[in-house]
Motif scaffolding. Structure first.
Motif, PDB file in Angstrom:
ATOM      1  N   ALA A  80       0.851  -1.191   0.000  1.00  0.00           N
ATOM      2  CA  ALA A  80       0.000   0.000   0.000  1.00  0.00           C
ATOM      3  C   ALA A  80       0.885   1.239   0.000  1.00  0.00           C
ATOM      4  O   ALA A  80       2.099   1.157   0.201  1.00  0.00           O
ATOM      5  N   VAL A  81       0.250   2.377  -0.202  1.00  0.00           N
ATOM      6  CA  VAL A  81       0.906   3.651   0.060  1.00  0.00           C
ATOM      7  C   VAL A  81       0.602   4.010   1.515  1.00  0.00           C
ATOM      8  O   VAL A  81      -0.558   3.991   1.933  1.00  0.00           O
ATOM      9  N   TYR A  82       1.651   4.310   2.256  1.00  0.00           N
ATOM     10  CA  TYR A  82       1.513   4.633   3.663  1.00  0.00           C
ATOM     11  C   TYR A  82       1.663   6.140   3.857  1.00  0.00           C
ATOM     12  O   TYR A  82       2.602   6.756   3.340  1.00  0.00           O
ATOM     13  N   TYR A  83       0.729   6.697   4.615  1.00  0.00           N
ATOM     14  CA  TYR A  83       0.686   8.133   4.850  1.00  0.00           C
ATOM     15  C   TYR A  83       0.789   8.435   6.342  1.00  0.00           C
ATOM     16  O   TYR A  83       0.183   7.738   7.149  1.00  0.00           O
ATOM     17  N   CYS A  84       1.498   9.481   6.672  1.00  0.00           N
ATOM     18  CA  CYS A  84       1.398  10.004   8.025  1.00  0.00           C
ATOM     19  C   CYS A  84       0.482  11.225   7.999  1.00  0.00           C
ATOM     20  O   CYS A  84       0.343  11.889   6.962  1.00  0.00           O
ATOM     21  N   GLY A  98       0.980  13.842   4.716  1.00  0.00           N
ATOM     22  CA  GLY A  98       2.153  13.740   3.872  1.00  0.00           C
ATOM     23  C   GLY A  98       1.771  13.248   2.489  1.00  0.00           C
ATOM     24  O   GLY A  98       0.600  12.970   2.212  1.00  0.00           O
ATOM     25  N   GLN A  99       2.774  13.116   1.635  1.00  0.00           N
ATOM     26  CA  GLN A  99       2.526  12.724   0.252  1.00  0.00           C
ATOM     27  C   GLN A  99       2.456  11.219   0.082  1.00  0.00           C
ATOM     28  O   GLN A  99       2.041  10.723  -0.965  1.00  0.00           O
ATOM     29  N   GLY A 100       2.895  10.476   1.097  1.00  0.00           N
ATOM     30  CA  GLY A 100       2.837   9.021   1.052  1.00  0.00           C
ATOM     31  C   GLY A 100       4.144   8.393   0.627  1.00  0.00           C
ATOM     32  O   GLY A 100       4.945   9.008  -0.089  1.00  0.00           O
ATOM     33  N   THR A 101       4.351   7.154   1.088  1.00  0.00           N
ATOM     34  CA  THR A 101       5.512   6.375   0.674  1.00  0.00           C
ATOM     35  C   THR A 101       5.034   4.964   0.331  1.00  0.00           C
ATOM     36  O   THR A 101       4.235   4.373   1.062  1.00  0.00           O
TER      37      THR A 101
END
Length: 125
Positions: A91-95, A116-119
């Motif tokens: 998945a894309v993980y966001y803070c 955030g933009q995601g990682t």
């Protein structure tokens, strides 16, 4: 300018681990509840874990995710340790964060206005 910038994602084999980090800048980090969310392809964004200003944690799962925060004027960050990764964790993980003082953090996305933009995290053999 208030910012959250995620890093630490990547390709990992099943059973592996990752540590995501999210430095914060431009706001009083100590006054923010923070959280990690993730969004898999064709799925809705879901909460992983959150941490309030008193470092009280709210989890959504059986503890494979460990959230932590570092409050310092020089560098403020929120971390997510993910262990025993499986392909379904791709998945894309966001803070994310929202201002609050003392109350338990929420696992709904609605109060979070700073993202955030995601990682990208990809779990594959």
């Amino acid at each position: 300018q208030r910012q959250l910038v995620e890093s630490g994602g990547g390709l990992v084999q099943p059973g592996g681990s990752l540590r995501l980090s999210c430095p914060a800048s431009g706001f009083t980090f100590d006054n923010y509840n923070v959280a990690w969310f993730r969004q898999a392809p064709a799925k809705e964004r879901e909460a992983v874990s959150c941490l309030n200003t008193n470092s009280e944690i709210t989890l959504t799962n059986d503890g494979l995710f460990t959230i932590a925060r570092h409050n310092a004027k020089s560098k403020s960050e929120v971390f997510l340790q993910i262990d025993s990764l499986e392909p379904e964790d791709t998945a894309v993980y966001y803070c994310a964060g929202y201002a609050d003082l003392g109350r338990l953090c929420q696992l709904s996305a609605s109060p979070y206005f700073l993202w955030g933009q995601g990682t990208q995290v990809t779990v594959s053999s």
